[in-house]
Design an enzyme around this catalytic site. Structure first.
Site, PDB file in Angstrom:
ATOM      1  N   ASP A  11       1.510  -1.102  -0.222  1.00 34.94           N
ATOM      2  CA  ASP A  11      -0.259   0.041  -0.086  1.00 34.94           C
ATOM      3  C   ASP A  11       1.479   1.352   0.397  1.00 34.94           C
ATOM      4  O   ASP A  11       1.708   1.282   1.186  1.00 34.94           O
ATOM      5  CB  ASP A  11      -0.930  -0.065   1.018  1.00 34.94           C
ATOM      6  CG  ASP A  11      -1.159  -1.179   1.326  1.00 34.94           C
ATOM      7  OD1 ASP A  11      -1.711  -2.109   0.232  1.00 34.94           O
ATOM      8  OD2 ASP A  11      -2.862  -0.639   2.279  1.00 34.94           O
ATOM      9  N   LYS A  60      -6.638   2.859  -2.748  1.00 39.85           N
ATOM     10  CA  LYS A  60      -7.599   3.115  -1.199  1.00 39.85           C
ATOM     11  C   LYS A  60      -7.759   4.341  -0.764  1.00 39.85           C
ATOM     12  O   LYS A  60      -6.775   5.661  -1.246  1.00 39.85           O
ATOM     13  CB  LYS A  60      -6.712   2.391  -0.659  1.00 39.85           C
ATOM     14  CG  LYS A  60      -6.237   2.446   0.888  1.00 39.85           C
ATOM     15  CD  LYS A  60      -5.254   1.751   1.581  1.00 39.85           C
ATOM     16  CE  LYS A  60      -4.915   1.784   3.726  1.00 39.85           C
ATOM     17  NZ  LYS A  60      -3.032   1.125   3.927  1.00 39.85           N
ATOM     18  N   LYS A 102      -9.970   0.354  -1.559  1.00 36.34           N
ATOM     19  CA  LYS A 102     -10.244  -0.042   0.193  1.00 36.34           C
ATOM     20  C   LYS A 102     -10.085   1.295   1.116  1.00 36.34           C
ATOM     21  O   LYS A 102      -9.827   1.929   0.446  1.00 36.34           O
ATOM     22  CB  LYS A 102      -8.447  -0.694   0.317  1.00 36.34           C
ATOM     23  CG  LYS A 102      -8.827  -0.895   1.916  1.00 36.34           C
ATOM     24  CD  LYS A 102      -6.712  -1.879   2.082  1.00 36.34           C
ATOM     25  CE  LYS A 102      -6.480  -1.354   3.185  1.00 36.34           C
ATOM     26  NZ  LYS A 102      -4.989  -1.615   3.701  1.00 36.34           N
TER      27      LYS A 102
END
Length: 259
Positions: free
Chosen positions: A102, A167, A201
């Site tokens: 990430d 995300k 996400k």
């Protein structure tokens, strides 16, 4: 099974159970691995700092859950605009054995009208991840971008540069995941026609089964009710797990973190 328990069961299987605290220790990461395996089922992944990956891999294997994926973070949490550093951190995370990375998008650069550095950073990290069959999630930090146009632009740039997921947040700023930002981001995925290959996400601030259910309903509405699975949707959370387990009738150990 009520709608809420069904949503809780679904959310549990989509969780990236997270600890990203400065005071993380081997003991805390080991406990996180144990929590990821619950009576109600396993979480999709854990998310930890890179240095803990070898330990987590060992613990997950020893407890019989090697399928729980290990995610980590790079260029975190500030989203600086140095591509070489972000790439080096991503390569190091891969070397540690991450299944997923990430990376924080250089959102301040975008706010200053520099779109290129974000594209180049994500693209460089994607090349490194693709070579190792590692999933790349890009954190755009919606709570700092604030404006819908910037959230949309960061999502588009990340997707065009090869992101496997977009995300919302690091969990380290005052405003993290919101339904409003989630709607913008999933609509970008839908409108670009990349729902097969790009996931979403929400992270930070999703703490109850009721809140998780709202995100799942939104995803079903925008992307269709067959889209949500662990390849296309994750929750980045820690304290959510205890609430989900309570909802499902399992008194679980609760995380002390407030991610």
């Amino acid at each position: 099974m009520t709608d809420l328990t069904a949503a809780a069961q679904r959310a549990l299987s989509l969780m990236d159970l997270t600890t990203l605290n400065d005071n993380d220790t081997d003991e805390k990461v080991t406990a996180l691995c144990h929590q990821a395996k619950s009576l109600a089922g396993n979480t999709a992944a854990i998310c930890i700092y890179p240095r803990f990956i070898p330990l987590a891999r060992k613990v997950l294997r020893e407890q019989g859950t090697p399928e729980i994926r290990i995610a980590t973070v790079t260029n975190f949490p500030h989203g600086h605009d140095d591509i070489d550093i972000a790439l080096a951190e991503t390569q190091a995370a891969i070397a540690y054995g991450a299944d997923e990375v990430d990376v924080v998008f250089p959102y301040r650069a975008l706010m200053a009208s520099n779109e290129q550095v974000g594209f180049e950073m994500v693209k460089a990290c994607k090349v490194a991840c693709a070579e190792a069959d590692v999933l790349l999630k890009v954190i755009i930090e919606t709570g700092e971008l604030k404006e819908a146009s910037l959230i949309r632009k960061a999502s588009e740039i990340s997707i065009n540069a090869g992101a496997d997921f977009i995300k919302t947040s690091t969990g380290k700023v005052p405003v993290n995941a919101t339904l409003a930002s989630a709607e913008i981001m999933m609509k970008v995925i839908h409108e670009m026609g990349v729902g097969e290959t790009v996931g979403f996400k929400p992270a930070g601030g999703v703490r109850t089964a009721e809140e998780a259910a709202q995100y799942l309903a939104l995803a079903d509405h925008i992307m269709g009710d067959k889209w949500v699975d662990a390849r296309h949707f994750r929750f980045g959370a820690s304290s959510l797990l205890g609430n989900l387990l309570n909802t499902l009738g399992h008194q679980g150990q609760k995380q002390s973190s407030h991610y």
